[in-house]
Design a protein around this motif. Structure first.
Motif, mmCIF file in Angstrom:
data_model
loop_
_atom_site.group_PDB
_atom_site.id
_atom_site.type_symbol
_atom_site.label_atom_id
_atom_site.label_comp_id
_atom_site.label_asym_id
_atom_site.label_seq_id
_atom_site.Cartn_x
_atom_site.Cartn_y
_atom_site.Cartn_z
ATOM 1 N N LEU B 144 0.751 -1.263 -0.013
ATOM 2 C CA LEU B 144 0.121 -0.033 -0.096
ATOM 3 C C LEU B 144 0.768 1.215 0.122
ATOM 4 O O LEU B 144 0.705 2.348 -0.668
ATOM 5 N N SER B 145 1.987 1.309 0.732
ATOM 6 C CA SER B 145 2.720 2.429 0.832
ATOM 7 C C SER B 145 3.529 2.625 -0.334
ATOM 8 O O SER B 145 3.461 3.745 -0.844
ATOM 9 N N ASP B 146 4.206 1.645 -0.979
ATOM 10 C CA ASP B 146 4.839 1.884 -2.268
ATOM 11 C C ASP B 146 4.222 2.216 -3.426
ATOM 12 O O ASP B 146 4.378 2.947 -4.256
ATOM 13 N N THR B 147 2.855 1.553 -3.481
ATOM 14 C CA THR B 147 2.097 1.906 -4.626
ATOM 15 C C THR B 147 0.921 3.029 -4.462
ATOM 16 O O THR B 147 0.207 3.253 -5.301
ATOM 17 N N LEU B 148 1.088 3.590 -3.123
ATOM 18 C CA LEU B 148 0.117 4.733 -2.883
ATOM 19 C C LEU B 148 -1.211 4.214 -3.057
ATOM 20 O O LEU B 148 -2.137 4.827 -3.660
ATOM 21 N N HIS B 149 -1.357 2.909 -2.617
ATOM 22 C CA HIS B 149 -2.630 2.276 -2.702
ATOM 23 C C HIS B 149 -3.173 2.191 -4.042
ATOM 24 O O HIS B 149 -4.121 2.629 -4.539
ATOM 25 N N PHE B 150 -2.303 1.757 -4.766
ATOM 26 C CA PHE B 150 -2.407 1.384 -6.281
ATOM 27 C C PHE B 150 -2.650 2.776 -7.235
ATOM 28 O O PHE B 150 -2.913 2.943 -8.327
ATOM 29 N N ARG B 151 -2.176 3.884 -6.763
ATOM 30 C CA ARG B 151 -2.175 5.198 -7.372
ATOM 31 C C ARG B 151 -1.001 5.313 -8.235
ATOM 32 O O ARG B 151 -0.920 6.058 -9.310
ATOM 33 N N SER B 152 0.028 4.724 -7.865
ATOM 34 C CA SER B 152 1.163 4.953 -8.547
ATOM 35 C C SER B 152 1.441 4.218 -9.816
ATOM 36 O O SER B 152 0.966 3.031 -9.852
ATOM 37 N N PRO B 153 1.817 4.680 -10.860
ATOM 38 C CA PRO B 153 2.066 3.799 -12.133
ATOM 39 C C PRO B 153 3.064 2.513 -12.161
ATOM 40 O O PRO B 153 2.973 1.907 -12.957
ATOM 41 N N THR B 154 3.724 2.400 -10.852
ATOM 42 C CA THR B 154 4.304 1.326 -10.652
ATOM 43 C C THR B 154 3.715 0.150 -10.358
ATOM 44 O O THR B 154 4.049 -0.996 -10.287
ATOM 45 N N THR B 155 2.300 0.450 -10.057
ATOM 46 C CA THR B 155 1.303 -0.785 -9.580
ATOM 47 C C THR B 155 1.235 -1.618 -10.663
ATOM 48 O O THR B 155 0.990 -1.474 -11.814
ATOM 49 N N THR B 156 1.178 -3.076 -10.232
ATOM 50 C CA THR B 156 0.995 -4.269 -11.280
ATOM 51 C C THR B 156 -0.137 -4.855 -10.822
ATOM 52 O O THR B 156 -0.648 -5.000 -9.493
ATOM 53 N N GLU B 157 -0.788 -5.868 -11.690
ATOM 54 C CA GLU B 157 -1.671 -6.762 -11.240
ATOM 55 C C GLU B 157 -1.539 -7.664 -9.993
ATOM 56 O O GLU B 157 -2.212 -7.830 -9.110
ATOM 57 N N ALA B 158 -0.409 -7.904 -10.176
ATOM 58 C CA ALA B 158 0.463 -8.956 -9.049
ATOM 59 C C ALA B 158 0.059 -7.984 -7.509
ATOM 60 O O ALA B 158 0.136 -8.782 -6.564
ATOM 61 N N ASP B 159 0.476 -6.857 -7.627
ATOM 62 C CA ASP B 159 0.335 -6.063 -6.348
ATOM 63 C C ASP B 159 -0.975 -6.142 -5.869
ATOM 64 O O ASP B 159 -1.335 -6.092 -4.504
ATOM 65 N N ARG B 160 -1.999 -5.759 -6.863
ATOM 66 C CA ARG B 160 -3.471 -5.733 -6.396
ATOM 67 C C ARG B 160 -3.825 -7.173 -5.928
ATOM 68 O O ARG B 160 -4.588 -7.294 -4.979
ATOM 69 N N GLU B 161 -3.568 -8.114 -6.635
ATOM 70 C CA GLU B 161 -3.883 -9.398 -6.205
ATOM 71 C C GLU B 161 -3.370 -9.759 -4.921
ATOM 72 O O GLU B 161 -4.105 -10.389 -4.042
ATOM 73 N N ALA B 162 -2.253 -9.483 -4.481
ATOM 74 C CA ALA B 162 -1.443 -9.504 -3.178
ATOM 75 C C ALA B 162 -2.323 -8.780 -2.079
ATOM 76 O O ALA B 162 -2.481 -9.342 -0.807
ATOM 77 N N VAL B 163 -2.496 -7.581 -2.450
ATOM 78 C CA VAL B 163 -3.309 -6.852 -1.323
ATOM 79 C C VAL B 163 -4.642 -7.438 -1.052
ATOM 80 O O VAL B 163 -4.859 -7.581 0.233
ATOM 81 N N GLU B 164 -5.338 -8.159 -1.976
ATOM 82 C CA GLU B 164 -6.541 -8.761 -1.570
ATOM 83 C C GLU B 164 -6.358 -9.922 -0.719
ATOM 84 O O GLU B 164 -7.039 -10.096 0.323
ATOM 85 N N PHE B 165 -5.345 -10.677 -1.131
ATOM 86 C CA PHE B 165 -5.081 -11.852 -0.378
ATOM 87 C C PHE B 165 -4.538 -11.542 1.190
ATOM 88 O O PHE B 165 -5.208 -12.030 2.128
ATOM 89 N N LEU B 166 -3.706 -10.570 1.092
ATOM 90 C CA LEU B 166 -2.941 -10.318 2.445
ATOM 91 C C LEU B 166 -3.986 -9.697 3.400
ATOM 92 O O LEU B 166 -3.952 -9.749 4.630
ATOM 93 N N ALA B 167 -4.894 -8.726 2.809
ATOM 94 C CA ALA B 167 -5.951 -7.983 3.677
ATOM 95 C C ALA B 167 -6.763 -9.142 4.375
ATOM 96 O O ALA B 167 -7.146 -9.025 5.647
#
Lengths: 314, 314
Positions: B144-167
């Protein structure tokens, strides 16, 4: 389309891992093709023929910015000459990290195991991708070649476990016999010119730092028939001295490794190398030849000993 | 025992990933402990408190040859000062490969994703290792920190999927609210001295090559309250100019990134930086401030644009 290739003077790991990684990438959604950036040794054609496939083609000249994947190497000096102009997006390697830099975040997978084949098998498992018999035979061959069928000190438990699994998928019941056929093919040098024997598994390294830095060329000939190679000692020494002069190297050595006896007889180009061999290994050179005993791994034994020696001198 | 640490001026990814990777390594048979090599920003203590754990201690002076694992960085200039004397055996990173070299084959895991937390989750899955709620909360916070909760253009699908699982593992039902609390904590700068605001997420980069090479310092302040930071513009500019003189830098900039509006207002130390900003981004600087719009990622947007600009000049 991603271009996948191993190092110059490719060995079986460099060729087989390029083929397998290209297959893996393509099957997981990144279309890729395998290439080679040099002549193969005599082992790899045997492996490819046994697997029933053609050798990967020579890498064409690539335009600036082309996406490439490296296997089995990462030092720019061991890669394609215009690597700095290309875009390295993937690397799978089991060597120490050298001078490679990437332009953007890349997919890098380095593990301290005996062969890239072992890392590739992990990738298949992690992706829950079935291993096809052809892929298995190539990975198996890569591991057997790089670890000298577990005789090399670079061998890890992961390599042994991978070979057991891959042999069953490839349908190779007698792994020892298959490995012996590979090594015999590699040893069948026929009337290969001395230059080519020297070049077959040859890498350059820089020892020492700054103004004291020295560039050395270290060849290895792994063979089940060391008598044949050492019987051509004079020709090989002449080729080594020509190479040393031509490339302005500080030292050139050729290690003739008896795969079955796990013994290293090393030829040295001059008295300079003999002095370094005495300092680094405590071994006296006689008639341009030094018996380095069980020091059969360039990566894990020869290069670290030379690095330590030059560091002490520096 | 392996020492695990992230980069200087650690952010939440650097701290949380060090803690999680140390836990992963220990649980998979390599005893490891997490450390930090700098002061934390204001977001990370909130994350650690929410997770109910202490901050990792400062890395002690390490003896030559000590085995270390790096997370979230690989440039030697962003690491501990005596890195060249240490033995880097593991690296997990999502930045481009820089000048790191290793003494021996190492375990390297680089992927082009938004956060090291995302790579670490893959490691757990590959090892079939259960993710504990504490580990999940730390990895979640890193992403969440590094992607600014998916706002950053560095965000990938893998980050979104990981957040869903980890939450779900961490038991955090309202991820958006948790992320907002993190960002608010980070933005609560109080009477923090201008030097410290500048240093909090600050990295140096070398642009151009050879004799033309220039060292620049690029700070980023990610905040939900840009008015507060920009209201202290004069103090910050004075701190930037002092830093530039002291370190002999060619340029210093501080990007104030409005996390919620995804907007970048960048302060530049002098006319020199303003000229580069005009060349690299086509943006005019007024009163030491340039509006760089949606260019909110240093890694993926600011640095590549500056590199391209200096390459053209070279």
């Amino acid at each position: 389309m991603l271009f996948v290739f191993g190092h110059q003077n490719p060995d079986t790991d460099a060729i087989a891992s390029a083929l397998v990684y290209a297959s893996y990438l393509t099957r997981t959604g990144t279309p890729a093709l395998a290439y080679r950036i040099g002549e193969m040794n005599f082992e790899t054609p045997f492996v490819l023929q046994a697997a029933g496939i053609e050798a990967p083609p020579r890498l064409p000249e690539l335009a600036e910015g082309t996406a490439v994947a490296l296997v089995d190497h990462n030092e720019t000096g061991q890669s394609v000459s215009n690597l700095a102009q290309l875009n390295v997006t993937h690397v799978v390697d089991h060597h120490k990290l050298g001078d490679l830099q990437t332009n953007t975040p890349a997919m890098l997978r380095f593990e301290p195991v005996g062969s890239c084949g072992t890392i590739l098998l992990r990738l298949y498992r992690e992706a829950n991708l079935s291993v096809e018999p052809l892929e298995a035979q190539l990975m198996l061959s890569a591991i057997l070649s790089d670890t000298l069928h577990f005789r090399s000190p670079t061998t890890t438990e992961a390599d042994r476990e991978a070979v057991e699994f891959l042999a069953s998928v490839a349908g190779i019941d007698d792994v020892a016999s298959y490995a012996m056929q590979m090594f015999a093919a590699k040893s069948d040098l026929g009337d290969t010119p001395a230059e080519q024997i020297l070049a077959m598994d040859y890498k350059e390294f820089t020892f020492g730092e700054g103004d004291d830095a020295q560039r050395w060329g270290l060849g290895v000939t792994e063979t089940t028939n060391p008598g044949y190679v050492l019987g051509r000692q004079d020709e090989l020494l002449a080729a080594m001295r020509r190479l040393k002069d031509k490339e302005g190297l500080a030292g050139v050595m050729l290690s003739v490794v008896d795969i079955l006896e796990e013994h290293n007889e090393t030829l040295v180009a001059s008295e300079q190398e003999a002095a370094v061999v005495l300092g680094a290994f405590g071994v006296q050179t006689e008639a341009s030849r030094a018996s380095l005993g069980g020091m059969i791994s360039r990566k894990k034994q020869l290069v670290p000993a030379l690095e330590a020696y030059f560091e002490q001198q520096g």
